[in-house]
Design a protein around this motif. Structure first.
Motif, mmCIF file in Angstrom:
data_model
loop_
_atom_site.group_PDB
_atom_site.id
_atom_site.type_symbol
_atom_site.label_atom_id
_atom_site.label_comp_id
_atom_site.label_asym_id
_atom_site.label_seq_id
_atom_site.Cartn_x
_atom_site.Cartn_y
_atom_site.Cartn_z
ATOM 1 N N ILE A 100 -4.481 -6.576 13.802
ATOM 2 C CA ILE A 100 -4.822 -5.702 12.680
ATOM 3 C C ILE A 100 -5.917 -6.402 11.909
ATOM 4 N N GLY A 101 -7.099 -5.845 11.925
ATOM 5 C CA GLY A 101 -8.258 -6.491 11.339
ATOM 6 C C GLY A 101 -8.377 -6.294 9.838
ATOM 7 N N PHE A 102 -9.390 -6.922 9.301
ATOM 8 C CA PHE A 102 -9.652 -6.876 7.859
ATOM 9 C C PHE A 102 -9.997 -5.466 7.401
ATOM 10 N N PHE A 103 -10.793 -4.762 8.190
ATOM 11 C CA PHE A 103 -11.251 -3.429 7.785
ATOM 12 C C PHE A 103 -10.116 -2.404 7.798
ATOM 13 N N ILE A 104 -9.192 -2.556 8.705
ATOM 14 C CA ILE A 104 -8.051 -1.627 8.746
ATOM 15 C C ILE A 104 -7.185 -1.810 7.508
ATOM 16 N N THR A 105 -6.908 -3.047 7.139
ATOM 17 C CA THR A 105 -6.080 -3.273 5.948
ATOM 18 C C THR A 105 -6.827 -2.879 4.678
ATOM 19 N N GLU A 106 -8.129 -3.117 4.630
ATOM 20 C CA GLU A 106 -8.924 -2.679 3.483
ATOM 21 C C GLU A 106 -8.891 -1.156 3.352
ATOM 22 N N PHE A 107 -9.016 -0.475 4.475
ATOM 23 C CA PHE A 107 -8.980 0.982 4.465
ATOM 24 C C PHE A 107 -7.619 1.494 3.996
ATOM 25 N N LEU A 108 -6.547 0.858 4.432
ATOM 26 C CA LEU A 108 -5.205 1.277 4.012
ATOM 27 C C LEU A 108 -4.989 1.056 2.518
ATOM 28 N N VAL A 109 -5.449 -0.078 2.007
ATOM 29 C CA VAL A 109 -5.315 -0.358 0.572
ATOM 30 C C VAL A 109 -6.130 0.646 -0.236
ATOM 31 N N CYS A 110 -7.347 0.918 0.188
ATOM 32 C CA CYS A 110 -8.200 1.875 -0.535
ATOM 33 C C CYS A 110 -7.641 3.288 -0.469
ATOM 34 N N THR A 111 -7.092 3.684 0.678
ATOM 35 C CA THR A 111 -6.489 5.010 0.802
ATOM 36 C C THR A 111 -5.286 5.143 -0.124
ATOM 37 N N GLY A 121 -0.613 -11.548 4.000
ATOM 38 C CA GLY A 121 0.192 -12.139 5.066
ATOM 39 C C GLY A 121 -0.549 -12.200 6.377
ATOM 40 N N ILE A 122 -1.341 -11.173 6.668
ATOM 41 C CA ILE A 122 -2.115 -11.172 7.914
ATOM 42 C C ILE A 122 -3.120 -12.318 7.921
ATOM 43 N N PHE A 123 -3.719 -12.569 6.780
ATOM 44 C CA PHE A 123 -4.724 -13.628 6.707
ATOM 45 C C PHE A 123 -4.140 -14.969 6.288
ATOM 46 N N GLU A 124 -2.836 -15.069 6.409
ATOM 47 C CA GLU A 124 -2.087 -16.310 6.231
ATOM 48 C C GLU A 124 -2.236 -16.918 4.846
ATOM 49 N N PHE A 125 -2.302 -16.065 3.839
ATOM 50 C CA PHE A 125 -2.181 -16.540 2.463
ATOM 51 C C PHE A 125 -0.695 -16.539 2.159
ATOM 52 N N ARG A 126 -0.202 -17.618 1.695
ATOM 53 C CA ARG A 126 1.243 -17.797 1.569
ATOM 54 C C ARG A 126 1.729 -17.524 0.149
ATOM 55 N N SER A 127 2.888 -18.059 -0.140
ATOM 56 C CA SER A 127 3.595 -17.785 -1.402
ATOM 57 C C SER A 127 2.792 -18.205 -2.621
ATOM 58 N N PHE A 128 2.094 -19.323 -2.536
ATOM 59 C CA PHE A 128 1.320 -19.787 -3.685
ATOM 60 C C PHE A 128 0.272 -18.749 -4.090
ATOM 61 N N PHE A 129 -0.396 -18.177 -3.117
ATOM 62 C CA PHE A 129 -1.399 -17.153 -3.398
ATOM 63 C C PHE A 129 -0.758 -15.918 -4.026
ATOM 64 N N THR A 130 0.413 -15.540 -3.543
ATOM 65 C CA THR A 130 1.108 -14.376 -4.092
ATOM 66 C C THR A 130 1.551 -14.636 -5.519
ATOM 67 N N PHE A 131 2.082 -15.813 -5.802
ATOM 68 C CA PHE A 131 2.497 -16.129 -7.167
ATOM 69 C C PHE A 131 1.299 -16.225 -8.111
ATOM 70 N N PHE A 132 0.206 -16.793 -7.627
ATOM 71 C CA PHE A 132 -1.001 -16.859 -8.441
ATOM 72 C C PHE A 132 -1.539 -15.461 -8.714
ATOM 73 N N SER A 133 -1.506 -14.603 -7.704
ATOM 74 C CA SER A 133 -1.939 -13.218 -7.888
ATOM 75 C C SER A 133 -1.044 -12.486 -8.876
ATOM 76 N N CYS A 134 0.240 -12.793 -8.857
ATOM 77 C CA CYS A 134 1.176 -12.181 -9.803
ATOM 78 C C CYS A 134 0.845 -12.602 -11.235
#
Length: 169
Positions: free
Chosen positions: A58-69, A112-125
């Protein structure tokens, strides 16, 4: 790529914070905590599920398209379900919360697809929570300045629409 994801998280937080200011009464602290926890749980579940998929499948563009949709669908639902005294988010309207949760889930799935882990999720939160307060403050100022114009409550939707268009292309 990381900066664009964090920028989008910030803009989503700004927009949701601005949409919270549309109520006749300003939301209590419980509402902020609810949205931050909703973001954290949905994105974390999405991140865990996204780690199960290989990034080449699942590539970057597919996930970007899903998020934008999902974001465009959220904007349509928020615009159609707006109530002048209840605002954009009221508990009887579940489709808005489901679409918002799907945006958060898909953002976490992308991480998760691009292997950003828990630290990135908590920072984003944390970034999302900060943007929520900033968006609320900005929209309160706009609401006081443009109190004669009832369509001023839709300004956060315009911010999110423009950033989503930019993200799509």
């Amino acid at each position: 790529m990381i900066l664009t994801m964090l920028f989008f998280v910030f803009i989503v937080g700004l927009s949701i914070g601005g949409l919270l200011a549309a109520n006749r009464h300003y939301p209590p602290l419980f509402v902020y905590v609810f949205f931050v926890l909703y973001f954290l749980v949905s994105a974390y579940i999405g991140m865990i599920i996204g780690m199960l998929f290989p990034s080449f499948l699942i590539g970057f563009f597919i996930t970007e398209f899903l998020v934008c949709t999902a974001t465009f669908l959220f904007l349509i639902a928020v615009t159609l379900k707006y109530h002048p005294s209840l605002g954009f988010f009221y508990w009887q309207e579940k489709i808005v919360f489901i679409l918002l949760g799907s945006i958060f889930f898909l953002m976490g799935f992308q991480w998760g697809i691009f292997e950003f882990r828990s630290f990135f999720t908590f920072f984003s939160c944390l970034l999302f929570g900060l943007a929520l307060f900033i968006g609320l403050f900005i929209q309160i100022q706009m609401k006081q300045k443009f109190w004669r114009y009832p369509l001023a409550v839709f300004l956060p939707c315009i911010w999110l629409f423009l950033i989503t268009l930019i993200k799509l292309f």
